[in-house]
Design a protein around this motif. Structure first.
Motif, PDB file in Angstrom:
ATOM      1  N   PRO A  48      -6.056 -26.545 -27.703  1.00  0.00           N
ATOM      2  CA  PRO A  48      -4.961 -26.703 -26.417  1.00  0.00           C
ATOM      3  C   PRO A  48      -3.811 -27.202 -27.626  1.00  0.00           C
ATOM      4  N   LEU A  92      -0.535 -30.327 -13.712  1.00  0.00           N
ATOM      5  CA  LEU A  92      -2.251 -29.222 -13.952  1.00  0.00           C
ATOM      6  C   LEU A  92      -1.760 -28.635 -15.009  1.00  0.00           C
ATOM      7  N   ALA A  93      -0.608 -28.444 -15.601  1.00  0.00           N
ATOM      8  CA  ALA A  93      -0.343 -28.125 -16.586  1.00  0.00           C
ATOM      9  C   ALA A  93      -0.145 -28.184 -17.801  1.00  0.00           C
ATOM     10  N   ILE A 138      -1.531 -31.832 -17.503  1.00  0.00           N
ATOM     11  CA  ILE A 138      -3.178 -32.167 -18.049  1.00  0.00           C
ATOM     12  C   ILE A 138      -3.701 -31.847 -18.946  1.00  0.00           C
ATOM     13  N   THR A 139      -3.515 -30.396 -19.175  1.00  0.00           N
ATOM     14  CA  THR A 139      -3.996 -29.522 -19.772  1.00  0.00           C
ATOM     15  C   THR A 139      -3.749 -29.930 -21.273  1.00  0.00           C
ATOM     16  N   ILE A 187      -4.764 -34.220 -22.835  1.00  0.00           N
ATOM     17  CA  ILE A 187      -6.356 -34.175 -22.582  1.00  0.00           C
ATOM     18  C   ILE A 187      -6.275 -34.631 -24.076  1.00  0.00           C
ATOM     19  N   TYR A 200     -12.174 -28.606 -16.748  1.00  0.00           N
ATOM     20  CA  TYR A 200     -10.935 -28.766 -17.040  1.00  0.00           C
ATOM     21  C   TYR A 200     -10.187 -27.652 -17.726  1.00  0.00           C
ATOM     22  N   LEU A 201     -10.742 -28.540 -19.193  1.00  0.00           N
ATOM     23  CA  LEU A 201     -10.358 -27.456 -19.945  1.00  0.00           C
ATOM     24  C   LEU A 201     -10.771 -25.749 -19.971  1.00  0.00           C
ATOM     25  N   PHE A 224      -8.399 -24.775 -16.957  1.00  0.00           N
ATOM     26  CA  PHE A 224      -7.247 -24.461 -17.660  1.00  0.00           C
ATOM     27  C   PHE A 224      -6.804 -23.664 -18.581  1.00  0.00           C
ATOM     28  N   PHE A 225      -7.294 -23.614 -19.335  1.00  0.00           N
ATOM     29  CA  PHE A 225      -7.653 -23.319 -20.608  1.00  0.00           C
ATOM     30  C   PHE A 225      -8.084 -21.783 -20.904  1.00  0.00           C
TER      31      PHE A 225
END
Lengths: 258, 301
Positions: free
Chosen positions: A102, A132-133, A135-136, A139, B22-23, B26-27
């Motif tokens: 990411p 939510l976006a 946080i992505t 991280i 989580y990733l 959402f990714f």
């Protein structure tokens, strides 16, 4: 004494610094300028800051930004710390890819793909979807800050504690966690700034009802360049400056591109 | 290596599962969903049409290659990609030229001043992205001092007035401005590790200033340049805000068209196609870069 080459080097470096700072100085200076046009210095005034305080939309957006950044940074810090420790301790290729990808991808991709996901599960776009976006993408930055901190610690500390009879949990709570704290805090502050500053991903995941400061600035500059934007920009820079200075004190290593 | 949590097989899952889950949701999942969306039909009111339709009691898949055919059916999008890559390459090269003397100067200055000089590079980078674009909108604005001085000078030589705002050069200046620290930091990290004795030895052997640079400093700094170039090239390739605000009609990049598909014309399947191409391009650049640095490491250089 400076040789000619060193002088040339210093001079070109100075020009680059000028290039980096002059635009920001212009924004700040014109925020105190008593003219609607960002063109000529007319006189000193606070009125653009006063106008900001009367701008209800701007205040709501600022409030939204603060809420989003606090919640996102909080959750991203927990998840990122876990990821940072796990990445340091185990060889987990999937985790590594998931954490780093990411950061490496163009932001717009995360923005549009999350938009598709949220709409697919019939989620109403708003504060929650923005969080939510955020946080992505936060991280990874926390994980890297924590990982940098662990690498700089002395393994003998943990061994000593174990030899003295501490349980693994005691060891973690009493030794590891306090030692990691500067890295975790630096990561949290970075996450907070990244979230409060984010425009691209927020743009796609915000929906119609909820605005943040960067979205507000975007819609204002799309229409016209006004000193009110200078004022809100100056305030935003001030917040970032304070947060980043504190973070760089806590964990100098991660701010050196290491 | 510091073992933060001792032994215990479950601690591995306790630590890695929450961030991984989580990733993944959402990714990883959104990326796959977008790949899938690139084969779907557009919905009646934008968005996506159902991919599973009931046809006389029977469920059938309703997927299509149309969106991909549209990409390859004309050269509009190929030209768009080439143009975006051109802007990204120009930005990367200009960043390199500007970052090199700066990084070299920082790497060769005393320990104490280094931290301050680096912090000064990083600070503007942490100020808000839109604020940094906005600053250039002020500088390039038609009423701004720069435009007026420039046009005054041009007028003196009998040349017509120019507009700086809404043009590809204005956009590139801003792209360089926003991404410069991404080039300075890895380059500095590399230059700082160079052994000064190499340069001394070369000087003793009679190599001149430029020869020393081209034969020692430059080749040794290539890994730093590679890293910096990747960090600049990829975000620039996917940029939409800077072309949007400063580029005008000529300065349109792939990111603008993706944004347009999702937010304005609401053709999500085709937007997904363009996004997938951008994804592939970004991944290819990362892989190419890491391959290059591995090869160099393999040669021991």
């Amino acid at each position: 004494m400076m040789s000619r080459k060193n002088l040339l080097l210093a001079l070109s470096a100075a020009l680059v610094y000028l290039f980096l700072y002059l635009p920001l100085v212009i924004v700040v200076v014109f925020s105190f300028n008593d003219s609607r046009l960002n063109a000529e210095w007319v006189g000193f005034t606070w009125k653009w800051y006063g106008k900001l305080l009367e701008n209800q939309e701007m205040l709501t957006a600022a409030m939204n930004s603060l809420i989003i950044a606090s919640v996102s940074a909080g959750i991203a810090t927990i998840l990122g710390t876990l990821a940072g420790i796990a990445m340091h301790q185990y060889r987990l290729r999937l985790l590594q890819i998931l954490v780093l990808a990411p950061i490496a991808m163009p932001e717009i991709l995360m923005g549009v793909s999350l938009l598709v996901l949220f709409i697919m599960v019939n989620m109403t776009l708003g504060l929650i979807s923005i969080m939510l976006a955020h946080i992505t993408f936060c991280i990874g930055f926390v994980a890297l800050a924590v990982q940098a901190r662990i690498s700089s610690l002395d393994p003998a500390l943990i061994e000593a504690a174990r030899d003295l009879g501490a349980t693994p949990w005691q060891c973690f709570r009493e030794i590891t966690l306090p030692l990691l704290m500067p890295g975790i805090l630096a990561g949290a502050l970075m996450a907070f700034t990244l979230s409060i500053d984010d425009f691209v991903i927020t743009f796609f995941t915000a929906g119609v009802g909820s605005s943040t400061l960067p979205l507000q600035i975007y819609s204002m500059v799309k229409i016209a360049v006004t000193p009110e934007v200078n004022a809100v920009s100056t305030l935003l820079m001030l917040v970032t400056l304070v947060v980043i200075t504190v973070a760089s004190r806590l964990s100098p290593a991660i701010f050196r591109g290491e | 290596m510091l073992k933060t949590v001792q032994g215990k097989a479950w601690s591995k899952y306790l630590l890695s599962l929450p961030p991984m889950a989580y990733l993944l949701i959402f990714f990883a999942a959104p990326t796959l969903i977008m790949l899938f969306a690139s084969f779907r039909y557009s919905g009646e009111y934008g968005g996506l049409a159902p991919w599973l339709v009931q046809d006389g009691g029977q469920w059938t898949l309703d997927l299509t290659l149309e969106n991909w055919q549209r990409l390859f059916g004309t050269d509009i999008y190929l030209r768009l990609f080439v143009k975006s890559i051109g802007y990204a390459v120009s930005t990367t090269v200009i960043c390199m030229v500007m970052a090199y003397p700066l990084a070299l100067m920082i790497a060769r200055s005393g320990r104490k001043s280094r931290d301050l000089l680096l912090l000064l590079v990083i600070l503007p980078f942490w100020s808000n992205f839109l604020v940094r674009i906005y600053a250039w909108m002020i500088i390039f604005s038609p009423m701004g001092a720069l435009t007026r001085i420039l046009n005054g000078t041009l007028d003196f030589f009998g040349l017509g007035p120019v507009t700086l705002m809404y043009s590809p050069p204005a956009m590139i200046v801003c792209l360089v401005y926003v991404h410069l620290p991404f080039m300075v930091l890895p380059l500095y990290a590399n230059l700082e590790k160079h052994d000064p004795y190499l340069l001394d030895a070369a000087q003793d052997l009679g190599a001149g200033r430029w020869r020393r640079f081209w034969l020692i400093t430059w080749p040794l700094s290539l890994p730093g340049i590679t890293a910096g170039s990747i960090l600049v090239f990829i975000p620039v390739l996917g940029m939409f805000a800077i072309p949007d605000l400063l580029g005008g009609t000529d300065g349109i990049m792939i990111g603008n068209v993706i944004k347009q598909q999702f937010m304005e014309s609401r053709d999500w399947p085709f937007g997904s196609v363009l996004s997938m191409v951008l994804t592939v391009a970004a991944v290819a650049v990362v892989l190419l870069g890491s391959r290059m640095s591995r090869q160099r490491a393999g040669r021991g250089g």
